[in-house]
Design a protein around this motif. Structure first.
Motif, PDB file in Angstrom:
ATOM      1  N   SER A  60      -2.430   4.635   6.380  1.00  0.00           N
ATOM      2  CA  SER A  60      -3.335   3.731   5.677  1.00  0.00           C
ATOM      3  C   SER A  60      -4.657   4.421   5.360  1.00  0.00           C
ATOM      4  O   SER A  60      -5.215   5.132   6.194  1.00  0.00           O
ATOM      5  N   LYS A  61      -5.125   4.221   4.153  1.00  0.00           N
ATOM      6  CA  LYS A  61      -6.398   4.738   3.633  1.00  0.00           C
ATOM      7  C   LYS A  61      -6.403   6.258   3.450  1.00  0.00           C
ATOM      8  O   LYS A  61      -7.295   6.796   2.811  1.00  0.00           O
ATOM      9  N   ALA A  62      -5.416   6.974   3.993  1.00  0.00           N
ATOM     10  CA  ALA A  62      -5.346   8.429   3.825  1.00  0.00           C
ATOM     11  C   ALA A  62      -4.654   8.789   2.516  1.00  0.00           C
ATOM     12  O   ALA A  62      -4.790   9.912   2.016  1.00  0.00           O
ATOM     13  N   HIS A  63      -3.880   7.850   1.966  1.00  0.00           N
ATOM     14  CA  HIS A  63      -3.162   8.042   0.709  1.00  0.00           C
ATOM     15  C   HIS A  63      -3.209   6.730  -0.065  1.00  0.00           C
ATOM     16  O   HIS A  63      -3.598   5.690   0.474  1.00  0.00           O
ATOM     17  N   THR A  64      -2.786   6.784  -1.326  1.00  0.00           N
ATOM     18  CA  THR A  64      -2.639   5.581  -2.126  1.00  0.00           C
ATOM     19  C   THR A  64      -1.287   5.620  -2.828  1.00  0.00           C
ATOM     20  O   THR A  64      -0.688   6.686  -2.980  1.00  0.00           O
ATOM     21  N   VAL A  65      -0.830   4.466  -3.240  1.00  0.00           N
ATOM     22  CA  VAL A  65       0.276   4.358  -4.186  1.00  0.00           C
ATOM     23  C   VAL A  65      -0.364   3.755  -5.422  1.00  0.00           C
ATOM     24  O   VAL A  65      -0.794   2.599  -5.412  1.00  0.00           O
ATOM     25  N   THR A  66      -0.484   4.569  -6.456  1.00  0.00           N
ATOM     26  CA  THR A  66      -1.170   4.170  -7.667  1.00  0.00           C
ATOM     27  C   THR A  66      -0.198   4.285  -8.833  1.00  0.00           C
ATOM     28  O   THR A  66       0.287   5.369  -9.120  1.00  0.00           O
ATOM     29  N   GLU A  67       0.091   3.155  -9.488  1.00  0.00           N
ATOM     30  CA  GLU A  67       0.959   3.192 -10.664  1.00  0.00           C
ATOM     31  C   GLU A  67       0.105   3.529 -11.872  1.00  0.00           C
ATOM     32  O   GLU A  67      -0.963   2.939 -12.082  1.00  0.00           O
ATOM     33  N   VAL A  68       0.561   4.499 -12.659  1.00  0.00           N
ATOM     34  CA  VAL A  68      -0.204   4.991 -13.804  1.00  0.00           C
ATOM     35  C   VAL A  68       0.710   5.143 -15.023  1.00  0.00           C
ATOM     36  O   VAL A  68       1.931   5.060 -14.906  1.00  0.00           O
ATOM     37  N   SER A  69       0.106   5.422 -16.167  1.00  0.00           N
ATOM     38  CA  SER A  69       0.853   5.706 -17.392  1.00  0.00           C
ATOM     39  C   SER A  69       1.416   7.124 -17.325  1.00  0.00           C
ATOM     40  O   SER A  69       1.036   7.920 -16.449  1.00  0.00           O
ATOM     41  N   GLN A  70       2.278   7.450 -18.272  1.00  0.00           N
ATOM     42  CA  GLN A  70       2.866   8.790 -18.308  1.00  0.00           C
ATOM     43  C   GLN A  70       1.787   9.857 -18.487  1.00  0.00           C
ATOM     44  O   GLN A  70       1.812  10.882 -17.809  1.00  0.00           O
ATOM     45  N   SER A  71       0.807   9.619 -19.362  1.00  0.00           N
ATOM     46  CA  SER A  71      -0.237  10.630 -19.580  1.00  0.00           C
ATOM     47  C   SER A  71      -1.118  10.790 -18.342  1.00  0.00           C
ATOM     48  O   SER A  71      -1.498  11.913 -17.993  1.00  0.00           O
ATOM     49  N   ASP A  72      -1.428   9.687 -17.653  1.00  0.00           N
ATOM     50  CA  ASP A  72      -2.219   9.795 -16.427  1.00  0.00           C
ATOM     51  C   ASP A  72      -1.414  10.455 -15.311  1.00  0.00           C
ATOM     52  O   ASP A  72      -1.977  11.160 -14.466  1.00  0.00           O
ATOM     53  N   TYR A  73      -0.115  10.256 -15.315  1.00  0.00           N
ATOM     54  CA  TYR A  73       0.767  10.940 -14.357  1.00  0.00           C
ATOM     55  C   TYR A  73       0.699  12.446 -14.588  1.00  0.00           C
ATOM     56  O   TYR A  73       0.525  13.223 -13.648  1.00  0.00           O
ATOM     57  N   SER A  74       0.802  12.844 -15.849  1.00  0.00           N
ATOM     58  CA  SER A  74       0.782  14.272 -16.190  1.00  0.00           C
ATOM     59  C   SER A  74      -0.549  14.922 -15.829  1.00  0.00           C
ATOM     60  O   SER A  74      -0.586  16.078 -15.408  1.00  0.00           O
ATOM     61  N   SER A  75      -1.649  14.173 -15.987  1.00  0.00           N
ATOM     62  CA  SER A  75      -2.971  14.732 -15.697  1.00  0.00           C
ATOM     63  C   SER A  75      -3.472  14.395 -14.295  1.00  0.00           C
ATOM     64  O   SER A  75      -4.594  14.749 -13.938  1.00  0.00           O
ATOM     65  N   CYS A  76      -2.638  13.703 -13.503  1.00  0.00           N
ATOM     66  CA  CYS A  76      -3.027  13.290 -12.151  1.00  0.00           C
ATOM     67  C   CYS A  76      -4.317  12.472 -12.139  1.00  0.00           C
ATOM     68  O   CYS A  76      -5.209  12.683 -11.316  1.00  0.00           O
TER      69      CYS A  76
END
Length: 166
Positions: A60-76
């Motif tokens: 907990s709080k050390a990581h996140t699960v963040t859903e993003v678009s394909q372009s944001d996925y590619s650019s992290c």
């Protein structure tokens, strides 16, 4: 009376089949959601479907699960996140076909490999396009209730007994 009994039994069987068809996948298997796991290797050979669940386990709080678009996925980049959770136990229900993208939004973690793209089959758009929030992220503090198959079978049996008595 007989036609309503047949309809009830058909409804119960269909409900059981739908619940049995959904699969829960623990992302990263025994390693969980951490740096150093090959998540594209983890997804290979798996067939994801609408209704399946992704279970992310992490500190907990050390990581996140963040859903993003394909372009944001590619650019992290998680700056335009579609959904985000850092509770340590995140369940994502895959609600729509297509490719869904998840990253860890802690600086450096996505670049270190904490990113996974999941292609969900069904509806004819599998494998193409970008995610538009087709997953439903549920943090550990939220209530996500899916009846156990034993409870469903017991309810079905009880209903069938009532039908048989009438």
């Amino acid at each position: 009376m007989a036609s309503s009994s047949v309809a009830l039994v058909t409804l119960l069987v269909a409900s059981c089949a739908a619940l049995a068809a959904a699969t829960s996948y623990t992302v990263g298997d025994g390693k969980g959601w951490v740096i150093g796991v090959d998540y594209s290797g983890w997804t290979s050979g798996k067939s994801f479907a609408v209704g399946d669940k992704l279970v992310f386990t992490y500190t907990s709080k050390a990581h996140t699960v963040t859903e993003v678009s394909q372009s944001d996925y590619s650019s992290c980049s998680g700056s335009n996140a579609l959904a985000n959770d850092d509770s340590g136990a995140t369940t994502v229900t895959l609600n729509t076909p297509g490719t869904h993208y998840y990253i860890c939004n802690i600086p450096g973690h996505c670049a270190g490999g904490m990113k996974v793209a999941v292609t969900v089959g069904g509806g004819g758009s599998s494998g193409s396009g970008s995610s538009s929030g087709g997953g439903s992220i549920t943090p550990s503090g939220a209530v996500l209730q899916v009846p156990a198959m034993g409870a469903v079978v017991a309810a079905a049996a009880g209903a069938l007994i009532k039908v048989a008595l009438f």
